[in-house]
Scaffold this active site. Structure first.
Site, PDB file in Angstrom:
ATOM      1  N   ASP A  86       5.152 -82.055  64.401  1.00 33.94           N
ATOM      2  CA  ASP A  86       5.279 -80.700  63.855  1.00 33.94           C
ATOM      3  C   ASP A  86       5.889 -80.696  62.458  1.00 33.94           C
ATOM      4  O   ASP A  86       6.854 -79.974  62.185  1.00 33.94           O
ATOM      5  CB  ASP A  86       6.134 -79.831  64.787  1.00 33.94           C
ATOM      6  CG  ASP A  86       5.634 -79.839  66.219  1.00 33.94           C
ATOM      7  OD1 ASP A  86       4.416 -79.916  66.417  1.00 33.94           O
ATOM      8  OD2 ASP A  86       6.469 -79.775  67.132  1.00 33.94           O
TER       9      ASP A  86
ATOM     10  N   GLU B 259      -1.490 -71.685  67.466  1.00 40.01           N
ATOM     11  CA  GLU B 259      -0.053 -71.905  67.291  1.00 40.01           C
ATOM     12  C   GLU B 259       0.211 -72.579  65.963  1.00 40.01           C
ATOM     13  O   GLU B 259      -0.702 -72.965  65.243  1.00 40.01           O
ATOM     14  CB  GLU B 259       0.498 -72.767  68.443  1.00 40.01           C
ATOM     15  CG  GLU B 259      -0.164 -74.130  68.551  1.00 40.01           C
ATOM     16  CD  GLU B 259       0.237 -74.908  69.783  1.00 40.01           C
ATOM     17  OE1 GLU B 259       1.056 -74.408  70.565  1.00 40.01           O
ATOM     18  OE2 GLU B 259      -0.280 -76.023  69.976  1.00 40.01           O
TER      19      GLU B 259
END
Length: 555
Positions: free
Chosen positions: A53, A220
């Site tokens: 991420d 997302e």
């Protein structure tokens, strides 16, 4: 491995929406002209091991990058670079229990998907805390220096919507807060956005839906950017596994409407089943002065078929815009292990030390704890030149804060060794090395008390069930514990004095992979860590374990 020293590079102040705006880098008063990208290549991943991420920010000539940290503490590692390729860790964002309380957080819970931004001389890191018995949700912290200190958390949403993967945009004199939230089904959340007061976190209006995805599951990790006279919304879809992808939409205003690109996805390897890189997505962008745009994103490098045990890693690739203004990442959505480098002056990468002698006042930035550590369990001062680990009642099998210090495994082939001085007095006292994926999946090479003297014991814990793989008696005195890793396995050995190392067993890496764990338990989002530990198995140990040195040597 010794920790990276904090950089002394000054933080610039000319900041655009993507943290851009800088001049030439100077050295000795002479300007350096960036080399053409074709003259230099770089190796992916740029951050190997469990660094998922990624989010990137630029301030002048300096780039900063953060990653998710899950149940590990300190939270949110932060890195610095000047060429986008070579990165030096300069600290962590969340270093105090008041910022990050991980008590009771399950493995693969904790800190998810941070976003890093810079505006008006201040850094902002916004993220989600998941799985806490006390408080979950989105919050942000701020700092004027990325090395810290960072502020206490400013919480958002007050836990009302269950949102996650937050982001910030500073544009046109406004601050915009974006996050995922409830959608038509559990697998199809929507992306919401509102303006906020960046000082207090107060919403200026109700959150409104700005994106519902392009049809893939789990939209997302979204970010909105102002680029090239438009607003672009980038988001991941397909789940953070083999169907992972990045998609894009664009519009004329921060709230859209966002028109999806008919060439989506703009990044994916879901149709490249045999490629070394898989699960690409969850991108963040940065613009350079030469007009180029680059993306950092996560991916995996599965081994022995489709089994990934190092975790999701950070990759880099160029973003190319078509004549009509639509972006793609890499080569039409494909990336490679070696690619042309950005046209920036190359930055020499400092070679990390193989051996940590524990002769400094603090552990290096590469070291982590599982949840918040107990100060009485770990000491560098009690016996100078040693890392003293005193076993607590907690074991490596408990959702707790064991007496455990770990670092990421970043290479498939590596040798880990540690010198241990430990004479257990009571049954249940042990200390040694562990290869950890989570409480229910780990391999441990430990020194224990035996019926007469001591013994080394290799234990495998799989899906919550433990079994002894090998054991060997030990003479008096310090011992050296050793783990040799390759793409498929871990081999464990022990030696004492001048005696040759004695092998206790070999165990498969596949068992510690996200795929294997996910097939037996809940989703697994982290990679393998290796470190030192001690435990009293239900009570505090009566004697400490002293580690003289620790070696991590890539092969």
């Amino acid at each position: 491995m010794r920790g990276a020293k904090p950089s002394t590079l000054a933080v610039g102040t000319a900041v655009a929406v993507l943290c851009g705006g800088w001049g030439f880098v100077t050295d000795g008063g002479r300007s350096k002209t960036p080399a053409p990208a074709t003259e230099r290549t770089f190796a992916n991943p740029i951050l190997p091991g469990m660094y998922p991420d990624p989010s990137i920010c630029r301030v002048g000539a300096d780039f900063y990058l953060v990653n998710s940290s899950f149940e590990y503490f300190p939270g949110v590692p932060i890195f610095h670079s000047r060429d986008l390729v070579s990165w030096t860790q300069i600290g962590h964002v969340l270093t105090r229990e008041g910022q990050l309380n991980l008590a009771g957080v399950y493995s693969s819970g904790g800190i998810y998907a941070p976003t890093l931004r810079h505006h008006a001389g201040r850094f902002y890191m916004i993220t989600t805390l998941v799985g806490s018995p006390k408080r979950n949700g989105n919050f942000y912290v701020t700092a004027t220096d990325p090395r810290g200190p960072w502020s206490d958390p400013i919480w958002l949403d007050h836990g009302e919507h269950g949102g996650f993967d937050p982001s910030l945009l500073f544009a046109d004199g406004e601050a915009y807060y974006l996050r995922d939230g409830k959608g038509a089904t559990q697998d199809h959340p929507r992306v919401f956005q509102a303006r906020i007061d960046p000082t207090t976190g107060a919403l200026r209006e109700p959150m409104q839906v700005i994106w519902e995805g392009t049809g893939g599951i789990w939209p997302e990790g979204a970010h909105v950017y102002k680029m090239k006279g438009r607003y672009y919304l980038f988001a991941a879809e397909g789940g953070t596994e083999y169907g992972h992808a990045e998609v894009v939409g664009r519009g004329a205003a921060p709230f859209g409407p966002f028109e999806p690109f008919n060439g989506n996805p703009i990044l994916t390897h879901r149709n490249r089943r045999e490629h070394a890189i898989q699960a690409t997505g969850h991108a963040d962008l940065v613009e350079l002065d030469d007009g180029t745009t680059w993306a950092v994103f996560l991916g995996t490098r599965p081994q022995a078929g489709r089994f990934n045990h190092l975790g999701r890693e950070t990759f880099l690739a160029p973003v190319r815009f078509s004549a009509d203004g639509w972006p793609t990442i890499g080569d039409a959505g494909r990336v490679e292990l070696r690619m042309p480098a950005p046209a920036l002056p190359p930055q020499a990468a400092a070679a990390p030390a193989v051996r940590e002698d524990f002769d400094r006042a603090a552990l290096g930035f590469e070291w982590n704890f599982v949840r918040n550590p107990n100060a009485s369990d770990i000491s560098l001062a009690a016996r100078p030149g040693f890392l003293r680990v005193t076993g607590s009642a907690a074991t490596l099998d408990d959702v707790a804060s064991p007496a455990l210090v770990v670092r990421r495994q970043q290479h498939f082939r590596t040798r880990v060794r540690a010198a241990l001085d430990f004479v257990p007095r009571e049954s249940g006292e042990e200390a040694g090395l562990t290869v950890r994926a989570r409480e229910s999946f780990h391999y441990d090479l430990a020194v224990r008390r035996a019926a007469t003297g001591r013994e080394a014991v290799l234990t495998s814990r799989i899906a919550g069930a433990s079994s002894i793989v090998g054991r060997a008696p030990l003479p008096d005195g310090p011992v050296t514990l050793e783990i040799s890793a390759d793409e498929a396995s871990y081999t464990f050995a022990v030696s004492a004095g001048n005696a040759a190392a004695q092998k206790l067993g070999t165990l498969p890496a596949r068992t510690l992979s996200a795929e294997e764990i996910g097939s037996r338990e809940r989703h697994h989002f982290t990679g393998v860590v290796i470190g030192v530990y001690a435990t009293g198995h239900g009570k505090r140990a009566t004697v400490p374990a002293d580690f003289d040195w620790f070696e991590y040597a890539p092969l």
